[in-house]
Design a protein around this motif. Structure first.
Motif, short mmCIF file in Angstrom:
data_model
loop_
_atom_site.label_atom_id
_atom_site.label_comp_id
_atom_site.label_asym_id
_atom_site.label_seq_id
_atom_site.Cartn_x
_atom_site.Cartn_y
_atom_site.Cartn_z
N ALA A 63 -15.52 14.52 3.10
CA ALA A 63 -15.98 13.25 3.67
C ALA A 63 -17.23 13.43 4.51
O ALA A 63 -18.22 12.69 4.35
CB ALA A 63 -14.86 12.63 4.50
N ALA A 64 -17.22 14.41 5.39
CA ALA A 64 -18.35 14.61 6.30
C ALA A 64 -19.62 14.99 5.54
O ALA A 64 -20.71 14.45 5.79
CB ALA A 64 -18.00 15.68 7.33
N PHE A 65 -19.49 15.92 4.59
CA PHE A 65 -20.67 16.39 3.86
C PHE A 65 -21.17 15.34 2.87
O PHE A 65 -22.38 15.23 2.63
CB PHE A 65 -20.38 17.70 3.16
N PHE B 103 -12.69 9.62 5.03
CA PHE B 103 -13.98 8.96 4.88
C PHE B 103 -14.17 7.89 5.96
O PHE B 103 -15.28 7.72 6.48
CB PHE B 103 -14.10 8.34 3.47
N ARG B 104 -13.10 7.19 6.30
CA ARG B 104 -13.22 6.21 7.38
C ARG B 104 -13.55 6.91 8.70
O ARG B 104 -14.37 6.43 9.48
CB ARG B 104 -11.91 5.43 7.51
N ARG B 105 -12.92 8.04 8.93
CA ARG B 105 -13.18 8.80 10.15
C ARG B 105 -14.62 9.28 10.19
O ARG B 105 -15.23 9.37 11.26
CB ARG B 105 -12.23 9.99 10.22
N ALA C 66 -4.75 7.35 11.06
CA ALA C 66 -3.39 6.88 10.79
C ALA C 66 -2.68 7.95 9.96
O ALA C 66 -3.33 8.69 9.22
CB ALA C 66 -3.40 5.56 10.02
N VAL C 67 -1.36 8.01 10.09
CA VAL C 67 -0.61 8.98 9.31
C VAL C 67 -0.67 8.65 7.83
O VAL C 67 -0.80 9.54 6.98
CB VAL C 67 0.87 9.01 9.78
N PHE C 68 -0.61 7.35 7.52
CA PHE C 68 -0.59 6.93 6.12
C PHE C 68 -1.61 5.82 5.91
O PHE C 68 -1.27 4.64 5.86
CB PHE C 68 0.82 6.45 5.75
N PRO C 69 -2.90 6.18 5.81
CA PRO C 69 -3.94 5.16 5.65
C PRO C 69 -3.68 4.26 4.46
O PRO C 69 -3.22 4.70 3.41
CB PRO C 69 -5.22 6.00 5.44
#
Length: 262
Positions: free
Chosen positions: A171-173, A202-204, A257-260
């Protein structure tokens, strides 16, 4: 440190490995405490059989795969596509000089299909090496770059992340490579069972993406028996690993969240 711990702990906690270790432990204990040892071996062996042949894997997979709905094209423009690695057998691909795919090969099928359907969309492939000892390891991106043409995609059309080792780094890269603009629609391609954790990462990372799940292991609402215990245990290992990954990522702050969900 997280990457190393995740690899070591997973080896010890994968259901098939853990149950097999308990069978062996029971056999060893039986030399001194026969009733305890034989009981432990019998219980672990029975659990192996049940886990392999029963619908347990389907029950554990179902909530993961159904969390995000299948993508339906509503006509809105697609600015870009991110495909996560995990489908390419890098060692075999390098030795055989062709792209060798594993059971998650649908990710690569989707890469070729989406490239054709959205010829103007930018593309990112996120795939480094997940090996614990990364020295000298061939990345998935290296293999895809060599053989993208076999999927009908010009290799230079794709931006490659060849450093990421796990979903958080994917996600970050990917965000750093894509540099998405506000309002753009980007599709995220990964296995349906992996989509909740991927979307959370990806949200993070601040990268807004639309789920494009592939590589389903269960039918909608279906509960299936397995023809061989090996098949069932393989599926159970994947599902349990994903649930543990969701918990670990939330505890580490990699997701919110534990379960996005959608």
């Amino acid at each position: 440190m997280f990457f190393v711990l995740s690899k070591v702990l997973w080896f010890l906690t994968a259901p098939s490995n853990l149950l097999l270790l308990l069978v062996l432990l029971g056999a060893g204990l039986a030399l001194r405490w026969p009733r305890l040892g034989l009981g432990l071996s019998a219980a672990a062996g029975l659990t192996l059989l049940v886990g392999g042949l029963s619908p347990l894997a389907s029950l554990v997979f179902g909530p993961l795969e159904d969390r995000f709905p299948a993508f339906r094209d509503d006509g809105a423009p697609v600015a870009g596509i991110v495909v996560l690695g995990g489908a390419v057998e890098t060692g075999l691909s390098a030795v055989r000089d062709q792209m060798v795919l594993n059971d998650a090969g649908e990710r690569m099928i989707a890469l070729g299909d989406l490239a054709r359907r959205y010829p103007e969309a930018r593309m990112v492939f996120a795939g480094g090496s997940g090996r614990l000892t990364g020295d000298g390891a061939v990345s998935e991106s290296t293999i895809v770059r060599r053989h993208a043409a076999s999927l009908g995609v010009a290799p230079d059309r794709i931006a490659y992340d060849d450093k990421s080792r796990n979903t958080r780094e994917n996600a970050a890269f990917s965000a750093a490579l894509a540099k998405p603009k506000p309002g753009e629609r980007w599709l995220l391609v990964t296995s349906a069972w992996h989509m909740p954790r991927a979307m959370g990462c990806f949200r993070r990372a601040g990268f807004t993406v639309t789920a494009y799940p592939v590589d389903y292991r269960t039918g909608s609402g279906a509960v299936a028996l397995h023809a061989t215990a090996g098949d069932g245990l393989f599926e159970l290992d994947i599902a349990v690993r994903e649930w543990l990954g969701l918990v670990a990522y939330r505890a580490s702050g990699y997701t919110e969240a534990v379960f996005p969900g959608p």
